[in-house]
Design a protein around this motif. Structure first.
Motif, PDB file in Angstrom:
ATOM      1  N   SER A 137     -30.898  92.857 -15.561  1.00 32.73           N
ATOM      2  CA  SER A 137     -29.465  93.012 -15.331  1.00 32.73           C
ATOM      3  C   SER A 137     -29.056  92.527 -13.946  1.00 32.73           C
ATOM      4  CB  SER A 137     -29.059  94.479 -15.493  1.00 32.73           C
ATOM      5  OG  SER A 137     -29.738  95.277 -14.530  1.00 32.73           O
ATOM      6  N   LYS A 138     -30.062  92.245 -13.069  1.00 30.79           N
ATOM      7  CA  LYS A 138     -29.753  91.860 -11.684  1.00 30.79           C
ATOM      8  C   LYS A 138     -30.700  90.753 -11.242  1.00 30.79           C
ATOM      9  CE  LYS A 138     -28.605  96.702 -10.800  1.00 30.79           C
ATOM     10  NZ  LYS A 138     -28.705  97.848  -9.899  1.00 30.79           N
ATOM     11  N   LEU A 139     -30.210  89.941 -10.311  1.00 33.70           N
ATOM     12  CA  LEU A 139     -31.038  88.854  -9.799  1.00 33.70           C
ATOM     13  C   LEU A 139     -30.601  88.493  -8.381  1.00 33.70           C
ATOM     14  CD1 LEU A 139     -32.397  85.802 -11.607  1.00 33.70           C
ATOM     15  CD2 LEU A 139     -31.000  85.366  -9.585  1.00 33.70           C
ATOM     16  N   VAL A 140     -31.581  88.168  -7.540  1.00 33.29           N
ATOM     17  CA  VAL A 140     -31.307  87.742  -6.160  1.00 33.29           C
ATOM     18  C   VAL A 140     -31.815  86.311  -5.989  1.00 33.29           C
ATOM     19  CG1 VAL A 140     -31.832  88.127  -3.713  1.00 33.29           C
ATOM     20  CG2 VAL A 140     -31.463  90.090  -5.235  1.00 33.29           C
ATOM     21  N   ALA A 141     -30.991  85.441  -5.387  1.00 32.58           N
ATOM     22  CA  ALA A 141     -31.397  84.058  -5.089  1.00 32.58           C
ATOM     23  C   ALA A 141     -31.268  83.825  -3.593  1.00 32.58           C
ATOM     24  CB  ALA A 141     -30.524  83.073  -5.856  1.00 32.58           C
ATOM     25  N   VAL A 142     -32.297  83.215  -3.002  1.00 29.02           N
ATOM     26  CA  VAL A 142     -32.369  83.043  -1.543  1.00 29.02           C
ATOM     27  C   VAL A 142     -32.620  81.575  -1.214  1.00 29.02           C
ATOM     28  CG1 VAL A 142     -33.608  83.703   0.567  1.00 29.02           C
ATOM     29  CG2 VAL A 142     -33.317  85.376  -1.276  1.00 29.02           C
ATOM     30  N   GLY A 143     -31.932  81.063  -0.201  1.00 26.40           N
ATOM     31  CA  GLY A 143     -32.175  79.704   0.266  1.00 26.40           C
ATOM     32  C   GLY A 143     -32.363  79.662   1.766  1.00 26.40           C
ATOM     33  N   CYS A 144     -33.333  78.865   2.243  1.00 23.63           N
ATOM     34  CA  CYS A 144     -33.541  78.703   3.684  1.00 23.63           C
ATOM     35  C   CYS A 144     -34.275  77.399   3.955  1.00 23.63           C
ATOM     36  CB  CYS A 144     -34.305  79.895   4.280  1.00 23.63           C
ATOM     37  SG  CYS A 144     -35.790  80.356   3.371  1.00 23.63           S
ATOM     38  N   SER A 145     -34.323  77.026   5.219  1.00 23.40           N
ATOM     39  CA  SER A 145     -34.930  75.751   5.605  1.00 23.40           C
ATOM     40  C   SER A 145     -35.677  75.940   6.921  1.00 23.40           C
ATOM     41  CB  SER A 145     -33.832  74.678   5.716  1.00 23.40           C
ATOM     42  OG  SER A 145     -34.391  73.406   5.951  1.00 23.40           O
ATOM     43  N   THR A 146     -35.319  75.201   7.967  1.00 25.82           N
ATOM     44  CA  THR A 146     -36.026  75.321   9.240  1.00 25.82           C
ATOM     45  C   THR A 146     -35.984  76.765   9.743  1.00 25.82           C
ATOM     46  OG1 THR A 146     -35.314  73.076   9.757  1.00 25.82           O
ATOM     47  CG2 THR A 146     -36.208  74.381  11.573  1.00 25.82           C
ATOM     48  N   GLY A 147     -37.153  77.323  10.042  1.00 18.43           N
ATOM     49  CA  GLY A 147     -37.237  78.727  10.464  1.00 18.43           C
ATOM     50  C   GLY A 147     -37.392  79.683   9.298  1.00 18.43           C
ATOM     51  N   GLY A 148     -37.399  79.127   8.063  1.00 20.90           N
ATOM     52  CA  GLY A 148     -37.427  79.953   6.873  1.00 20.90           C
ATOM     53  C   GLY A 148     -38.658  80.815   6.677  1.00 20.90           C
ATOM     54  N   PRO A 149     -39.873  80.315   6.931  1.00 14.37           N
ATOM     55  CA  PRO A 149     -41.048  81.160   6.705  1.00 14.37           C
ATOM     56  C   PRO A 149     -41.000  82.483   7.464  1.00 14.37           C
ATOM     57  CG  PRO A 149     -41.732  78.882   6.846  1.00 14.37           C
ATOM     58  CD  PRO A 149     -40.253  78.902   7.173  1.00 14.37           C
ATOM     59  N   ARG A 150     -40.576  82.448   8.728  1.00 12.58           N
ATOM     60  CA  ARG A 150     -40.460  83.710   9.482  1.00 12.58           C
ATOM     61  C   ARG A 150     -39.353  84.589   8.918  1.00 12.58           C
ATOM     62  NH1 ARG A 150     -39.847  82.695  15.710  1.00 12.58           N
ATOM     63  NH2 ARG A 150     -39.081  80.686  14.999  1.00 12.58           N
ATOM     64  N   ALA A 151     -38.242  83.946   8.536  1.00 12.03           N
ATOM     65  CA  ALA A 151     -37.128  84.716   7.980  1.00 12.03           C
ATOM     66  C   ALA A 151     -37.524  85.358   6.653  1.00 12.03           C
ATOM     67  CB  ALA A 151     -35.913  83.802   7.797  1.00 12.03           C
ATOM     68  N   LEU A 152     -38.260  84.620   5.823  1.00 14.96           N
ATOM     69  CA  LEU A 152     -38.698  85.160   4.543  1.00 14.96           C
ATOM     70  C   LEU A 152     -39.661  86.328   4.732  1.00 14.96           C
ATOM     71  CD1 LEU A 152     -39.189  81.875   2.483  1.00 14.96           C
ATOM     72  CD2 LEU A 152     -37.456  83.658   2.093  1.00 14.96           C
ATOM     73  N   LYS A 153     -40.524  86.220   5.725  1.00 14.01           N
ATOM     74  CA  LYS A 153     -41.440  87.338   6.016  1.00 14.01           C
ATOM     75  C   LYS A 153     -40.638  88.589   6.364  1.00 14.01           C
ATOM     76  CE  LYS A 153     -45.148  88.776   9.148  1.00 14.01           C
ATOM     77  NZ  LYS A 153     -44.477  89.881   9.840  1.00 14.01           N
ATOM     78  N   ALA A 154     -39.654  88.437   7.252  1.00 10.94           N
ATOM     79  CA  ALA A 154     -38.833  89.586   7.658  1.00 10.94           C
ATOM     80  C   ALA A 154     -38.065  90.165   6.477  1.00 10.94           C
ATOM     81  CB  ALA A 154     -37.858  89.166   8.762  1.00 10.94           C
ATOM     82  N   LEU A 155     -37.616  89.300   5.567  1.00 13.09           N
ATOM     83  CA  LEU A 155     -36.867  89.769   4.404  1.00 13.09           C
ATOM     84  C   LEU A 155     -37.774  90.468   3.403  1.00 13.09           C
ATOM     85  CD1 LEU A 155     -34.102  89.621   2.754  1.00 13.09           C
ATOM     86  CD2 LEU A 155     -35.118  87.608   1.666  1.00 13.09           C
ATOM     87  N   LEU A 156     -38.841  89.789   2.987  1.00 10.89           N
ATOM     88  CA  LEU A 156     -39.646  90.280   1.869  1.00 10.89           C
ATOM     89  C   LEU A 156     -40.503  91.485   2.214  1.00 10.89           C
ATOM     90  CD1 LEU A 156     -40.744  86.911   0.201  1.00 10.89           C
ATOM     91  CD2 LEU A 156     -38.873  88.430  -0.447  1.00 10.89           C
ATOM     92  N   GLU A 157     -40.899  91.621   3.477  1.00 13.51           N
ATOM     93  CA  GLU A 157     -41.724  92.792   3.799  1.00 13.51           C
ATOM     94  C   GLU A 157     -40.890  94.074   3.859  1.00 13.51           C
ATOM     95  OE1 GLU A 157     -43.734  92.058   7.474  1.00 13.51           O
ATOM     96  OE2 GLU A 157     -41.917  92.145   8.701  1.00 13.51           O
ATOM     97  N   ASN A 158     -39.580  93.944   3.769  1.00 10.07           N
ATOM     98  CA  ASN A 158     -38.710  95.120   3.808  1.00 10.07           C
ATOM     99  C   ASN A 158     -37.975  95.375   2.496  1.00 10.07           C
ATOM    100  OD1 ASN A 158     -38.913  96.215   6.612  1.00 10.07           O
ATOM    101  ND2 ASN A 158     -38.406  94.101   7.107  1.00 10.07           N
ATOM    102  N   ILE A 159     -38.464  94.753   1.426  1.00 15.26           N
ATOM    103  CA  ILE A 159     -37.923  95.028   0.091  1.00 15.26           C
ATOM    104  C   ILE A 159     -38.976  95.823  -0.679  1.00 15.26           C
ATOM    105  CG2 ILE A 159     -37.165  94.002  -2.082  1.00 15.26           C
ATOM    106  CD1 ILE A 159     -36.046  91.671  -0.545  1.00 15.26           C
ATOM    107  N   PRO A 160     -38.621  96.994  -1.217  1.00 13.81           N
ATOM    108  CA  PRO A 160     -39.630  97.864  -1.842  1.00 13.81           C
ATOM    109  C   PRO A 160     -40.154  97.329  -3.167  1.00 13.81           C
ATOM    110  CG  PRO A 160     -37.429  98.790  -2.123  1.00 13.81           C
ATOM    111  CD  PRO A 160     -37.275  97.609  -1.220  1.00 13.81           C
ATOM    112  N   ALA A 161     -41.316  97.834  -3.564  1.00 11.19           N
ATOM    113  CA  ALA A 161     -41.983  97.376  -4.785  1.00 11.19           C
ATOM    114  C   ALA A 161     -41.172  97.665  -6.035  1.00 11.19           C
ATOM    115  CB  ALA A 161     -43.366  98.028  -4.894  1.00 11.19           C
ATOM    116  N   ASP A 162     -40.343  98.731  -5.996  1.00  6.37           N
ATOM    117  CA  ASP A 162     -39.559  99.083  -7.188  1.00  6.37           C
ATOM    118  C   ASP A 162     -38.171  98.452  -7.178  1.00  6.37           C
ATOM    119  OD1 ASP A 162     -38.481 100.532  -5.120  1.00  6.37           O
ATOM    120  OD2 ASP A 162     -38.349 102.432  -6.214  1.00  6.37           O
TER     121      ASP A 162
END
Length: 448
Positions: free
Chosen positions: A259-284
């Protein structure tokens, strides 16, 4: 204008010569010194104070990673990594981006003049991006120190909007605007201030704010990290089962649909930004996360593997036909566009295509976002983070106009390059303009 000083670091004298020649095709840059290993590079940085460094990843005596770590701690400056395409080189390149490297290029094939030319274009573009980003940071810093009256003295400029990047090794490309591809005068950085617009969210985005709390990290399990995540995810599910308030969404999930979906886009600097984002999203987390990071083929697999070690979510490189699941994140493979398409039983799947590059990119954020427009049965959430150019902005605007649930952009203060987010903000299609560290908690709150 004096050219920017560049230090070229590589253990191969032949590769130092190739990289130096590619750099000096842009008269804004001059190679003032070379070094054969990381230790020699550190000594020359201290003595010569270059504006920028290109750094080979694998070298004897002190490799590029070790040198980068010391540089970022003692003498931070833009570093562009030069990576081999072997598996170890790709893994170390992803680490380098995480530790502060501005960006990377792959080593050119010395037997292909066409490949050397393509890598050279990418390298020169990244050098210009790095210098422009530095000027913008210096401008922001001086604006913060200046008296308050300075705030109205500089109208916003529209430099990064509309710049695009070249396919292959670069994160931004052939359709660049003059301001992004040519270098502005060193003494005249552009100061662009954008007020933080925060449109009041719809009621649904403020429910259950406590859910944004950061979960405990999973124990490291190098051999079977996914099994550990599956176990933890299964353990997290029972408490959610008795919940009745959102009947349609709950029924959809019980039937196997999303029922829900998240889409993310990034470029230069993205790997660090993705780490900061994904490590703070819970497993559930009750939605899959589909990600476009501008990156060449093969490197995206290393990126997914690295992010999987940090995130409570299962992170994987996307494959054709994968069925989207809650609590999982999918990274578009380099060289392929990624789309979300309906599947049977209320499910959704990933489709990979080799269509023409969009905005100079394949994968393109615009292609991903565009695929979400007809999926009106889903609560859709779109996020744009750091990156040069404008990829993703136009289709975020289309999503916003079609009634998407929420849109997020990383604010200028934490972006490595404030191009893609700025373009979205200027189109007035962003509900939340937030520094990087605040995106994950607010996203979790909006989705849950």
């Amino acid at each position: 204008m004096k050219p920017y000083k560049v230090l070229v670091v590589d253990d191969s004298a032949f590769m130092r010569k190739i990289i130096s020649d590619l750099i000096e095709q842009d008269q804004n840059f001059q190679v003032t010194a070379t070094a054969a290993n990381g230790r020699e590079a550190l000594d020359k940085v201290n003595r010569l104070s270059p504006d920028l460094v290109t750094m080979d990843v694998e070298m004897p005596e002190m490799n590029g990673l070790e040198a980068l770590k010391i540089l970022m701690a003692e003498h931070p400056l833009p570093v562009i990594m030069v990576s081999g395409i072997n598996e170890e080189g790709m893994k170390e390149t992803i680490l380098a981006l995480e530790w502060g490297a501005f960006d990377f290029i792959r080593k050119p094939s010395i037997s292909s003049s066409q490949d050397i030319t393509a890598v050279g274009e990418s390298l020169r573009e990244q050098m210009n991006e790095a210098m422009l980003a530095r000027q913008q940071r210096e401008a922001r810093a001086s604006a913060l120190k200046a008296p308050p009256v300075q705030e109205t003295a500089h109208p916003p400029a529209a430099q990064a909007k509309g710049s695009a990047s070249s396919p292959g090794t670069s994160r931004s490309g052939p359709g660049m605007s003059p301001a992004a591809s040519g270098l502005p005068a060193r003494g005249k950085p552009e100061l662009r201030q954008l007020p933080e617009r925060k449109v009041l969210p719809e009621g649904k985005t403020t429910q259950q704010p406590e859910v944004a709390r950061k979960p405990l990290k999973p124990a490291a399990e190098p051999v079977k990290p996914r099994a550990s995540k599956e176990t933890r995810k299964a353990a997290a599910q029972p408490p959610a089962a008795p919940s009745q308030p959102q009947a349609p969404a709950a029924a959809s999930r019980r039937a196997g649909g999303l029922s829900k979906l998240v889409a993310v886009g990034c470029s230069t600097g993205g790997p660090r930004a993705l780490k900061a984002l994904l490590e703070n999203i819970p497993a559930d987390f009750p939605a899959p996360v589909v990600i476009v990071q501008h990156m060449p083929p093969n490197f995206t697999k290393s990126l997914a593997q690295r992010l999987n070690t940090f995130s409570p979510l299962e992170v994987a490189e996307a494959e054709q036909g994968m069925i989207l699941r809650q609590g999982a994140a999918y990274i578009a493979p380099g060289g392929f566009h990624i789309e979300v398409v309906p599947a049977t039983g209320g499910q959704y799947a990933l489709a990979l295509t080799k269509e023409e590059a969009r905005n100079g990119h394949r994968p393109s954020v615009d292609v991903l976002f565009e695929s979400l427009i007809p999926l009106t049965a889903l609560e859709r959430h779109a996020v744009i983070m750091t990156g040069m150019g404008s990829d993703g902005a136009r289709m975020m605007k289309a999503l916003y106009d079609s009634g998407v649930t929420s849109t997020f952009a990383e604010s200028e203060e934490t972006c490595v390059v404030y191009g893609m987010p700025r373009s979205a903000v200027e189109l007035q299609c962003v509900k939340y303009i937030l520094p990087l560290q605040e995106i994950a908690p607010r996203l979790v709150q909006a989705v849950k």
